[in-house]
Structure formats: structure tokens, C-alpha cells
Motif scaffolding. Structure first.
Motif, PDB file in Angstrom:
ATOM      1  N   ALA A  73     -37.294  -4.940   8.853  1.00 38.79           N
ATOM      2  CA  ALA A  73     -37.466  -3.711   8.075  1.00 38.79           C
ATOM      3  C   ALA A  73     -36.230  -2.831   8.205  1.00 38.79           C
ATOM      4  N   GLY A  74     -35.965  -2.036   7.176  1.00 37.47           N
ATOM      5  CA  GLY A  74     -34.918  -1.017   7.275  1.00 37.47           C
ATOM      6  C   GLY A  74     -33.780  -1.214   6.292  1.00 37.47           C
ATOM      7  N   GLU A  75     -33.046  -0.133   6.075  1.00 39.00           N
ATOM      8  CA  GLU A  75     -31.969  -0.106   5.080  1.00 39.00           C
ATOM      9  C   GLU A  75     -30.914  -1.182   5.325  1.00 39.00           C
ATOM     10  N   SER A  76     -30.673  -1.538   6.600  1.00 39.45           N
ATOM     11  CA  SER A  76     -29.598  -2.494   6.887  1.00 39.45           C
ATOM     12  C   SER A  76     -29.949  -3.903   6.407  1.00 39.45           C
ATOM     13  N   THR A  77     -31.219  -4.112   5.989  1.00 43.58           N
ATOM     14  CA  THR A  77     -31.599  -5.401   5.401  1.00 43.58           C
ATOM     15  C   THR A  77     -31.006  -5.587   3.999  1.00 43.58           C
ATOM     16  N   LYS A  78     -30.676  -4.472   3.351  1.00 41.39           N
ATOM     17  CA  LYS A  78     -30.084  -4.564   1.992  1.00 41.39           C
ATOM     18  C   LYS A  78     -28.604  -4.899   2.108  1.00 41.39           C
ATOM     19  N   CYS A  79     -28.278  -6.111   2.615  1.00 45.78           N
ATOM     20  CA  CYS A  79     -26.873  -6.463   2.822  1.00 45.78           C
ATOM     21  C   CYS A  79     -26.635  -7.904   2.405  1.00 45.78           C
ATOM     22  N   LEU A  80     -25.345  -8.274   2.309  1.00 42.28           N
ATOM     23  CA  LEU A  80     -24.982  -9.621   1.850  1.00 42.28           C
ATOM     24  C   LEU A  80     -25.512 -10.707   2.769  1.00 42.28           C
ATOM     25  N   ALA A  81     -25.497 -10.472   4.077  1.00 44.06           N
ATOM     26  CA  ALA A  81     -25.930 -11.519   5.012  1.00 44.06           C
ATOM     27  C   ALA A  81     -27.402 -11.859   4.799  1.00 44.06           C
ATOM     28  N   VAL A  82     -28.237 -10.839   4.621  1.00 48.79           N
ATOM     29  CA  VAL A  82     -29.667 -11.102   4.410  1.00 48.79           C
ATOM     30  C   VAL A  82     -29.895 -11.706   3.019  1.00 48.79           C
ATOM     31  N   LEU A  83     -29.128 -11.229   2.038  1.00 47.64           N
ATOM     32  CA  LEU A  83     -29.252 -11.831   0.702  1.00 47.64           C
ATOM     33  C   LEU A  83     -28.965 -13.327   0.773  1.00 47.64           C
ATOM     34  N   GLU A  84     -27.930 -13.683   1.529  1.00 49.57           N
ATOM     35  CA  GLU A  84     -27.572 -15.098   1.662  1.00 49.57           C
ATOM     36  C   GLU A  84     -28.734 -15.889   2.270  1.00 49.57           C
ATOM     37  N   GLU A  85     -29.319 -15.326   3.326  1.00 49.55           N
ATOM     38  CA  GLU A  85     -30.444 -15.995   3.991  1.00 49.55           C
ATOM     39  C   GLU A  85     -31.607 -16.185   3.002  1.00 49.55           C
ATOM     40  N   VAL A  86     -31.883 -15.159   2.214  1.00 47.39           N
ATOM     41  CA  VAL A  86     -32.983 -15.232   1.252  1.00 47.39           C
ATOM     42  C   VAL A  86     -32.695 -16.309   0.195  1.00 47.39           C
ATOM     43  N   LEU A  87     -31.481 -16.289  -0.360  1.00 42.67           N
ATOM     44  CA  LEU A  87     -31.147 -17.251  -1.420  1.00 42.67           C
ATOM     45  C   LEU A  87     -31.177 -18.680  -0.881  1.00 42.67           C
ATOM     46  N   GLU A  88     -30.603 -18.893   0.311  1.00 49.05           N
ATOM     47  CA  GLU A  88     -30.594 -20.258   0.873  1.00 49.05           C
ATOM     48  C   GLU A  88     -32.019 -20.735   1.154  1.00 49.05           C
ATOM     49  N   THR A  89     -32.879 -19.832   1.606  1.00 54.99           N
ATOM     50  CA  THR A  89     -34.284 -20.215   1.850  1.00 54.99           C
ATOM     51  C   THR A  89     -34.952 -20.604   0.538  1.00 54.99           C
ATOM     52  N   LEU A  90     -34.732 -19.796  -0.499  1.00 59.18           N
ATOM     53  CA  LEU A  90     -35.373 -20.075  -1.791  1.00 59.18           C
ATOM     54  C   LEU A  90     -34.878 -21.403  -2.364  1.00 59.18           C
ATOM     55  N   ILE A  91     -33.596 -21.682  -2.188  1.00 54.10           N
ATOM     56  CA  ILE A  91     -33.045 -22.938  -2.710  1.00 54.10           C
ATOM     57  C   ILE A  91     -33.585 -24.117  -1.898  1.00 54.10           C
ATOM     58  N   ALA A  92     -33.679 -23.921  -0.585  1.00 50.00           N
ATOM     59  CA  ALA A  92     -34.157 -25.015   0.281  1.00 50.00           C
ATOM     60  C   ALA A  92     -35.599 -25.406  -0.032  1.00 50.00           C
ATOM     61  N   VAL A  93     -36.416 -24.447  -0.458  1.00 47.27           N
ATOM     62  CA  VAL A  93     -37.814 -24.804  -0.784  1.00 47.27           C
ATOM     63  C   VAL A  93     -37.938 -25.222  -2.260  1.00 47.27           C
ATOM     64  N   ARG A  94     -36.805 -25.474  -2.902  1.00 55.00           N
ATOM     65  CA  ARG A  94     -36.766 -25.982  -4.277  1.00 55.00           C
ATOM     66  C   ARG A  94     -37.450 -25.054  -5.273  1.00 55.00           C
ATOM     67  N   THR A  95     -37.052 -23.791  -5.190  1.00 55.55           N
ATOM     68  CA  THR A  95     -37.526 -22.821  -6.177  1.00 55.55           C
ATOM     69  C   THR A  95     -37.058 -23.248  -7.561  1.00 55.55           C
TER      70      THR A  95
END
Ligand code: NAD
Ligand code: ZN
Length: 366
Positions: A73-95
Motif C-alpha cells: 500500500a502507499g504512494e510509492s507503489t505508483k512507480c516503474l518497478a512495481v509496474l514492471e512486476e505487475v506487467l510481468e505477472t500478467l504476461i506470465a499468467v498468459r493474460t
């Protein structure tokens, strides 16, 4: 009951539903709006223990398959590193392109999830289920998505409209007081830009809203969303009047960035201080009667919002000159001149590029 508004964008129009208990009905409300019965829920560690299971159950009952991801939680989650983690997770589960991302949380989760949806596979659908007052009255509506850069707020982003917004006002019951108040600053902002009667209503009913009055909450969410939907429908890409929604934000964004995105300062708190700075500056420039600025300050103070940087404990602020210099990093700079929203009165605001560096520094100096 459920109240419904529509944001009118032709074929991309979408409903904004406001009411108690919408999360428990999300599966039924969403099943015919999604291109496929496949979704992916993104939420944060504070929201998940309270609201994730009811949502997953309701999606499952609606026949919607939905894995999930829980972020810090928190404003520091709105960053490139977390975006990368989110995108890689979504791609890995074959979105797939027909998978809908569901943002369950405040403005941080909504902005990040919306941006992930904008760029994943060049765009997948998404739905906003805002669980903070701020997200219900402002950030979930209008399609601005994005993350912060190290130097500035929301400097990386995209316009990407959701398929639907489900504002379950019941979720506000579990919101910490500080976050509820921060969201209230955006309600005040919405009134100030063009709705003097709504500001008077807030002066009379704002305290009840903050103290838990459900009818007052629904009224404020609906009124704020109606204004935002009208402004966005007329100017989706902020070529003109949509920029009025940034009242207080050019000052506020400088405060947020200089405080640091892990400082605990809430976006809405920075906006509250920025609103006062915008009105005080307008008075100094002879554009606005001092009584109007006094009403703004008095109302924010009376509910417990900060009106000066020094009101926020625990932050070591840089000098007014550094804060003023930061304004150069705002998105609203054009030909080297920042655009500010100034006021003629309560409910009467306009865009201006006329502030000098000295005006800006004086505003931060208070
Ligand atoms: P947030 O998402 O950080 O939520 C505030 C806190 O409340 C967090 O700790 C969160 O975990 C917690 N929380 C959320 N819902 C809860 C619930 N129901 N019960 C208990 N805890 C809950 O912050 P916010 O104030 O919602 O949003 C701020 C962000 O929104 C900023 O990044 C700001 O830039 C952005 N914003 C975007 C737009 C836009 O148009 N896209 C507009 C305004 C603000
Ligand atoms: Zn804002």
C-alpha cells in the motif's frame, strides 16, 4: 438502491454506479459488460483482507474467473518497478486481450492498474472498484492513468477509460480517518471549480459526511462524479477546460514530490494546501475577494485538513525557492510557463499562465 451516471464518450461511454454493497453484487453487475468471463484483480495489502474475498466470491458466482495480485500500500507503489512486476505477472499468467483488469482500491491501485491495462498487449479493458473517498469522487472517473517518476507526480501515464466504475460507498466505513479527510479535499476542489451551491452544501453537511452519514456520502460522490463526467465528456484529453480539475494541484504536486513519495503525505492533503495557495495567490493578484479565500481556509480547517505545509507533522520541508523551482517539472508547463488554476470567487475559476516566479515563491512561503 444503486444510483447510475453515465460518462458520455460515444461508443466508449461507461456507467458509474454508486451505492452500498456493490462489491457483493460485482459479478452480476459486470458479467455482461466484460468481453470475456476472465478478469484479473489488482489490490493492495490494506484492502485485500477486508474487500478481496467478497469480490472474488461475487465474481465467481457471476461465472467470472479471476486470479489476483496484492501490492504494497502507499504512494510509492505508483512507480516503474512495481509496474514492471505487475506487467510481468500478467504476461506470465498468459493474460489475453479480452481479459479485464479490475482495480480494487484507492487512487494508487486505480492509477497503476489503469496504466498497466493501457500498455499491456497495447491495451486491455479495465474496471474501477474505488474503495477510498478520493478514488470514488475523482481518480476512478475520467481515464487518467499513470505512475510517478522519481522527480514528479504522474509524469508517466496514458489516457485509458475504464469499462465501468463501481463505487461501493460501504467501503468508506473501513477507511482510516486521515485518508477519508484527504479524499474530502478533492470533493471541496470539485465544488470550488464551478459549483458554489455545492460548496455551501459542504459547509453545512461536510462534517456529517466525514462522521459517517451515508446519505451525505452518496450525495457527495454522485455530485462530484457528475461534475467530473460532464467536464471529461466535453474535454477528454485536457485540451482546455478539463485542466480546471487541477485547481490546487500545481502547488500540491510540488509539495508531494519534494516531501518524497514515501513520506506519508496524502495526495489530498497536498491538494488542500494547494487550494489555499491558489485562492491566496488570486487574492494577492487582486483577482478574488479575500472573503472567498477565507471561506476556503476556514472550511478546510474546520474539518481538520491542513492549510499550510507546516500543518503536516514529520516532514522537513525545503525552502519556498526549492518548492517554486519544482513547479517546472509539472505537466502543465507550456513554453516554459506553468499553467495555474486561479479563482475569481467560490465556484468561479479560470486558467492562467500569468504567475511570475516571484508570485509562485510567495505562494509557497505562505
Ligand atoms: P491510496 O490508494 O494510497 O489509498 C489510501 C490508503 O487507504 C491506502 O493505505 C490504502 O491501502 C487504504 N485503503 C483503500 N481503501 C480502503 C478501505 N476501503 N478501507 C481501508 N483502507 C483502505 O490513496 P488515494 O488517496 O485513494 O489516491 C491517491 C492517488 O490518486 C494519488 O496517487 C493521486 O495522484 C491519484 N489521483 C489520480 C487521479 C486521476 O484522475 N487519475 C485523480 C486524483 C488523484
Ligand atoms: Zn487530485
Amino acid at each position: 438502491g444503486i444510483d447510475r451516471l453515465d460518462l458520455d464518450l460515444g461508443p466508449r461511454s461507461y456507467p458509474i454506479l454508486v451505492g452500498d454493497g456493490l462489491i457483493e453484487r460485482a459479478g452480476a453487475l459486470l458479467r455482461d459488460r466484460l468481453p470475456a468471463r476472465r478478469a484479473f484483480v489488482i489490490t493492495d495489502e490494506n484492502v485485500a483482507p477486508i474487500h478481496l474475498n467478497p469480490l472474488l466470491k461475487s465474481l465467481q458466482a457471476g461465472g467470472i474467473e479471476a486470479p489476483h495480485l496484492i501490492l504494497k500500500a502507499g504512494e510509492s507503489t505508483k512507480c516503474l518497478a512495481v509496474l514492471e512486476e505487475v506487467l510481468e505477472t500478467l504476461i506470465a499468467v498468459r493474460t489475453e486481450r479480452s481479459t479485464t483488469l479490475i482495480a480494487l482500491g484507492g487512487g494508487v491501485i486505480g492509477d497503476l492498474t489503469g496504466f498497466a491495462a493501457a500498455v499491456l498487449l497495447r491495451g486491455v479493458p479495465f474496471v474501477q472498484i474505488p474503495t477510498t473517498l478520493l478514488a470514488q469522487v475523482d481518480s476512478s472517473v475520467g481515464g487518467k492513468t499513470g505512475i510517478n517518476s522519481r522527480t514528479g507526480k504522474n509524469l508517466i501515464g496514458a489516457f485509458h477509460q475504464p469499462r465501468a466504475v463501481l463505487a461501493d460507498t460501504h467501503t468508506l466505513d473501513t477507511l482510516p480517518r486521515r485518508d477519508l479527510l484527504a479524499g474530502y479535499a478533492e470533493v471541496v476542489k470539485t465544488a470550488l471549480i464551478g459549483d458554489a451551491p455545492f460548496f455551501a452544501w459542504l459547509e453545512a453537511n461536510g462534517q456529517a459526511l466525514l462522521d459517517g452519514d451515508g446519505a451525505a456520502r452518496r450525495h457527495a460522490v454522485l455530485t462530484s462524479c457528475a461534475t467530473k463526467a460532464r467536464v471529461v465528456a466535453a474535454d477528454e484529453r485536457e485540451a482546455g477546460q478539463r485542466a480546471l480539475l487541477n485547481l490546487g494541484h500545481t502547488f500540491g504536486h510540488a509539495l508531494e514530490a519534494e516531501a518524497g513519495f514515501d513520506s506519508g503525505l496524502r495526495h489530498g492533503e497536498a491538494v488542500a494546501i494547494g487550494l489555499v495557495m491558489a485562492y491566496d495567490t488570486s487574492v494577492r493578484r487582486g483577482l478574488c475577494p479575500p472573503q472567498a479565500a477565507e471561506r476556503v481556509r476556514a472550511h478546510l480547517k474546520s474539518v481538520g485538513l491542513p492549510t499550510r505545509p507546516g500543518d503536516i507533522p514529520g516532514i522537513d520541508w525545503p525552502g519556498a525557492d526549492d518548492l517554486a523551482r519544482h513547479v517546472a517539472f509539472d505537466k502543465k508547463v507550456k513554453d516554459g510557463r506553468p499553467t495555474f488554476v486561479l479563482a475569481r470567487d467560490i465556484g468561479d475559476t479560470f486558467l492562467s499562465q500569468d504567475l511570475t516566479p516571484a508570485d509562485i515563491e510567495t505562494a509557497f512561503a505562505g
